[in-house]
Scaffold this motif. Structure first.
Motif, mmCIF file in Angstrom:
data_model
loop_
_atom_site.group_PDB
_atom_site.id
_atom_site.type_symbol
_atom_site.label_atom_id
_atom_site.label_comp_id
_atom_site.label_asym_id
_atom_site.label_seq_id
_atom_site.Cartn_x
_atom_site.Cartn_y
_atom_site.Cartn_z
ATOM 1 N N GLY A 21 44.705 49.438 43.673
ATOM 2 C CA GLY A 21 44.371 48.248 42.903
ATOM 3 C C GLY A 21 45.509 47.260 42.746
ATOM 4 O O GLY A 21 45.295 46.050 42.745
ATOM 5 N N MET A 25 45.532 43.056 43.544
ATOM 6 C CA MET A 25 45.663 42.011 42.523
ATOM 7 C C MET A 25 46.054 40.648 43.090
ATOM 8 O O MET A 25 45.438 39.649 42.755
ATOM 9 N N ILE A 28 43.070 39.252 44.814
ATOM 10 C CA ILE A 28 42.039 38.817 43.872
ATOM 11 C C ILE A 28 42.436 37.485 43.262
ATOM 12 O O ILE A 28 41.635 36.554 43.193
ATOM 13 N N GLN A 29 43.692 37.366 42.830
ATOM 14 C CA GLN A 29 44.134 36.125 42.214
ATOM 15 C C GLN A 29 44.033 34.969 43.200
ATOM 16 O O GLN A 29 43.457 33.933 42.897
ATOM 17 N N MET A 53 43.749 35.565 34.356
ATOM 18 C CA MET A 53 44.221 36.517 35.346
ATOM 19 C C MET A 53 45.103 37.577 34.693
ATOM 20 O O MET A 53 45.008 38.760 35.015
ATOM 21 N N LEU A 56 42.855 39.822 32.919
ATOM 22 C CA LEU A 56 42.196 40.672 33.902
ATOM 23 C C LEU A 56 43.046 41.894 34.224
ATOM 24 O O LEU A 56 42.552 43.017 34.249
ATOM 25 N N VAL A 57 44.338 41.681 34.439
ATOM 26 C CA VAL A 57 45.235 42.791 34.748
ATOM 27 C C VAL A 57 45.296 43.763 33.570
ATOM 28 O O VAL A 57 45.212 44.980 33.744
ATOM 29 N N ALA A 60 41.919 45.620 33.287
ATOM 30 C CA ALA A 60 41.738 46.551 34.408
ATOM 31 C C ALA A 60 42.630 47.775 34.265
ATOM 32 O O ALA A 60 42.229 48.885 34.608
ATOM 33 N N ILE A 67 41.589 50.092 39.435
ATOM 34 C CA ILE A 67 41.939 48.745 38.978
ATOM 35 C C ILE A 67 41.170 47.684 39.764
ATOM 36 O O ILE A 67 40.684 46.710 39.184
ATOM 37 N N ASN A 70 37.577 47.643 38.498
ATOM 38 C CA ASN A 70 37.535 47.040 37.170
ATOM 39 C C ASN A 70 37.730 45.533 37.238
ATOM 40 O O ASN A 70 37.084 44.774 36.513
ATOM 41 N N SER A 71 38.618 45.089 38.110
ATOM 42 C CA SER A 71 38.859 43.658 38.275
ATOM 43 C C SER A 71 37.631 42.954 38.829
ATOM 44 O O SER A 71 37.266 41.867 38.371
ATOM 45 N N VAL A 75 35.707 39.966 36.832
ATOM 46 C CA VAL A 75 35.519 38.636 37.415
ATOM 47 C C VAL A 75 34.030 38.345 37.615
ATOM 48 O O VAL A 75 33.556 37.251 37.312
#
Length: 128
Positions: A21, A25, A28-29, A53, A56-57, A60, A67, A70-71, A75
């Motif tokens: 995860g 990240m 994802i960002q 963001m 989110l971290v 998660a 992670i 979960n992210s 989102v």
């Protein structure tokens, strides 16, 4: 349309993020904020920003489970509600499910092959 964007975005993230995860990240960002939503969606609808963001971290990490999953759920929920959460999560885990299924099929088909057994035997010390 947003469901397709969420699904294919997290499908790409799930397929390209190796290392767990934390490796996903930045993808994802970058993907959600810039590529997926194409700045006009971010600016126009304010679906997710830098402060979210960080949230989110934190969410998660504190939630049980992977992670990246979960992210994706966070989102997806933020952008399209419960349906978005399901679609984003499925997109995130589908590549792994496909790869594991293919590897299991290949293993069951060729498990008696001496080359495969030799390779697996040589990998055992590395796994330990």
């Amino acid at each position: 349309m947003i469901y397709l964007q969420l699904f294919f975005s997290f499908l790409q993230i799930g397929a390209l993020s190796f290392g767990g995860g934390y490796a996903a990240m930045p993808l994802i960002q970058e993907h959600v904020i810039v590529t997926l939503l194409k700045e006009k969606f971010v600016d126009q609808y304010h679906w997710i920003d830098e402060e979210e963001m960080l949230d989110l971290v934190a969410i998660a990490q504190s939630s049980p489970g992977a992670i990246a999953v979960n992210s994706a759920t966070f989102v997806g929920t933020r952008i399209a509600g419960p349906g978005g959460a399901v679609v984003a999560t499925l997109g995130c885990i589908l590549p792994s499910c496909i790869i594991v299924t293919l590897l299991a099929y290949i293993y069951t088909k060729y498990r008696k092959m001496s080359l495969l057994q030799g390779t697996l035997t040589s990998l055992r010390p590395a796994v330990v």
